[in-house]
Write an enzyme that holds these catalytic residues in place. Structure first.
Site, PDB file in Angstrom:
ATOM      1  N   GLU A   7      -9.034  -5.627  -5.275  1.00 54.50           N
ATOM      2  CA  GLU A   7      -8.053  -5.088  -3.683  1.00 54.50           C
ATOM      3  C   GLU A   7      -9.300  -3.847  -3.051  1.00 54.50           C
ATOM      4  OE1 GLU A   7      -5.314  -3.976  -2.986  1.00 54.50           O
ATOM      5  OE2 GLU A   7      -4.237  -4.856  -4.623  1.00 54.50           O
ATOM      6  N   SER A  26       0.801  -1.081   0.213  1.00 57.40           N
ATOM      7  CA  SER A  26      -0.030   0.065  -0.024  1.00 57.40           C
ATOM      8  C   SER A  26       1.268   1.162  -0.087  1.00 57.40           C
ATOM      9  CB  SER A  26      -1.110   0.001   0.799  1.00 57.40           C
ATOM     10  OG  SER A  26      -2.272   1.026   1.287  1.00 57.40           O
ATOM     11  N   HIS A  57      -7.370  -6.095  -0.963  1.00 55.16           N
ATOM     12  CA  HIS A  57      -6.145  -5.046  -0.194  1.00 55.16           C
ATOM     13  C   HIS A  57      -5.832  -5.608   1.051  1.00 55.16           C
ATOM     14  CE1 HIS A  57      -3.708  -1.512  -0.558  1.00 55.16           C
ATOM     15  NE2 HIS A  57      -3.877  -1.661   0.515  1.00 55.16           N
TER      16      HIS A  57
END
Length: 593
Positions: free
Chosen positions: A345, A229, A462
């Protein structure tokens, strides 16, 4: 492989420094003084290669950035006399208390991995942690330096357990902290560092690694940086930075490719907004900065606003140009690169939860477009985003039944995944693979069995891959597994850890030279512009080509043309808004990744 027994003493002849292991503790010399870590028995880890590792926590790599050092580049730590205790984590960097995870059913699982609320926070936070099974100075193990995520506003390296990776592989793992939020990224008018303090901290930590890691059994000539990230974005920005040249040799970006919007040097409007919020006059500049440096950290933290979201500054030191232009011109460090995304995600953690209940109609999908595409207008000031909406609707809805609200909802989340994550990664993959280096791309596809609270439609979302990269399925509690992963998922974790460490060791995820143990893993083909190979990481992994090729052509070729850009910049300029499409929501509710 040379190792150290409980009473061994090793002499570092080159630096005339001594490291020793006595009983269940270990003392290692650093450039600032000696540190004493501890021995960790690996019986709580499934199938370890080593029966114990050594752990060092909270080692300062820079001076506390407080007082006059706030909003300045990191300085060397003050040396200490005697032996410094390194058995406890240091403070995490100043940040707002976390409200993550949002839903109670997720708390036990995610809290096991990322919960760091019990770690105190302060500005005296520039410390790192080291995990290694071998402190012999000639061990020459590859080094992996983890840069944590958290939207550049929250998180700490201490919440990522390094014991499993170090217990399974010949590797020295380092996890670091860096300044966050306003403390790390407010722009200034200083010539030497007009912003980018968090990134400069990462550089400082890498310099510490170069100077010290050999004493922990690491090879300073084989340093791999990796992150997820905002940590993945950090890795990519370091790949773009001339300041980082020579400090690392390979890179891994997970769900973040660094193509962020950047502020121009001299633009201090965000700093003025914070100054006004905490009661400081904005002129003259020197008095504003003096006032800001004198304010309590709590006041700075509470001066939050989407208008001052952390962004890099084109400062002529860390960052020489807009990231999009650096990628377009291929002005990148020539290092081997492994990078990728997850196939959903935007599935649950980043999603709008009420869309799961009834889905979306085609009209609702279209109604969301002006907001989702708002930053397209900022990047393409000559373009018209309203003209782009029909193209997006056509791209994502023409292939589905528009009477099925759940199919439309799924396409909406794929639109967000493609725009916010994959398009930028695809461009970085293309740019780096055009250089004389090795590039490997992946898509993580496995929906973990431990997420029964997530809707069935959610796939690999994610941060899901982090469980496998850090070996969380292999944690044991007494005689049973700590978390209810399946045996296949434990094998997947072993495979992914091996791929990552093989790459760090040899620049090739398939090359087991120097590995502590071998696995019968699927061959991961190298990405080349001509073949576009990537790896589908799943319980049964396999390779494929041209990941979402048509969709990537849409975002990286069609969209720029529709917004009025010529072909010389097509496929790059749109990235200054693709990250913004999810950056502001992340600033509010995704703060522990």
């Amino acid at each position: 492989m040379a190792d150290v027994g409980s009473s061994a003493v090793c002499t570092f002849i080159a630096l005339l420094r001594i490291c020793s292991v006595i009983a269940d503790s270990v003392v290692v010399s650093t450039t600032s003084g000696d540190v004493q870590g501890y021995e960790f028995q690996t019986s709580s880890i499934g199938s370890p290669a080593f029966d114990r590792i050594y752990v060092f926590k909270g080692i300062p790599y820079a001076a506390p950035p407080t007082g006059d050092l706030r909003f300045r580049p990191p300085q060397d730590p003050t040396p200490w006399e005697g032996i410094r205790d390194a058995s406890s984590f240091g403070d995490k960097c100043a940040q707002q208390p976390s409200t993550y995870p949002m839903q109670p059913e997720a708390a036990p699982l995610y809290g096991e991995f990322w919960n760091h609320e019990n770690i105190s926070a302060s500005e005296d936070c520039l410390n790192l942690n080291v995990y290694t099974h071998n402190v012999y100075v000639l061990a020459n193990q590859p080094v992996m330096v983890w840069i944590h995520g958290g939207s550049f506003t929250q998180g700490t390296g201490s919440s990522y357990p390094g014991e499993v990776l170090a217990a399974h592989h010949n590797v020295v793992l380092v996890t670091i902290n860096y300044r966050l939020g306003h403390f790390g990224f407010l722009p200034t008018l200083e010539d030497d560092a007009p912003g980018n303090f968090g990134f400069r901290d990462q550089i400082k930590a890498l310099q510490w690694v170069q100077a010290n890691i050999r004493n922990f059994g690491g090879d300073p000539e084989r340093v791999t940086i990796f992150g997820e990230s905002s940590g993945g974005h950090s890795v990519a920005l370091l790949v773009m930075s001339p300041m980082a040249t020579g400090l690392f040799h390979r890179a891994i970006s997970q769900s973040g490719a660094g193509l962020l919007p950047a502020r121009q040097q001299g633009d201090v409007t965000a700093t003025e907004a914070v100054a006004s919020a905490v009661g400081c006059a904005t002129t003259p500049y020197g008095e504003m900065m003096s006032c800001l440096r004198g304010k309590p950290a709590e006041d700075i933290l509470e001066a939050g606003s989407p208008a001052v979201f952390p962004l890099p500054v084109i400062d002529g030191h860390f960052l020489m140009d807009n990231p999009k232009d650096l990628v377009r011109k291929k002005k990148l460090n020539r290092i081997d690169y492994l990078l990728g995304t997850n196939n959903d995600e935007y599935g649950w953690m980043l999603s709008i939860r009420n869309l799961y209940v009834d889905g979306l109609s085609a009209a609702e999908f279209q109604a969301r477009m002006p907001n989702d595409l708002f930053f397209v207008g900022l990047t393409y000031p000559e373009g018209n985003t309203s003209a782009l909406i029909p193209a997006v609707v056509h791209e994502y809805l023409d292939s589905v039944d528009t009477d099925d609200p759940f199919a439309i909802r799924d396409q909406y989340f794929q639109f967000k995944t493609d725009m916010g994550f994959l398009a930028s990664t695809a461009l970085m993959v293309e740019a780096q693979s055009a250089l004389p280096v090795r590039v490997y791309q992946y898509e993580f596809q496995h929906r973990s069995s431990i997420f029964p609270f997530k809707p069935d439609s959610v796939k690999a979302e994610h941060l899901d891959e982090l469980f496998y990269v850090f070996g969380i399925p292999l944690l044991r509690e007494d005689s049973s597994w700590k978390l209810p992963f399946t045996d296949q998922e434990r094998d997947l974790s072993l495979d992914i850890m091996a791929y990552w460490v093989n790459f760090a060791n040899n620049g090739d995820p398939n090359n087991y030279s120097g590995a502590a143990c071998l696995r019968d893993s699927v061959d991961w083909p190298r990405y080349k512009p001509s073949s576009k190979h990537y790896m589908k990481l799943d319980l049964t992994s396999s390779s494929d080509t041209d990941l979402r090729g048509d969709r990537m052509k849409f975002w990286n070729k069609v969209v720029p043309k529709l917004m009025g850009e010529d072909e010389s910049t097509s496929g790059v300029l749109q990235l200054s808004w693709s990250i913004w499409s999810f950056a502001i929501p992340l600033a509010y509710f995704l703060c522990n990744i």
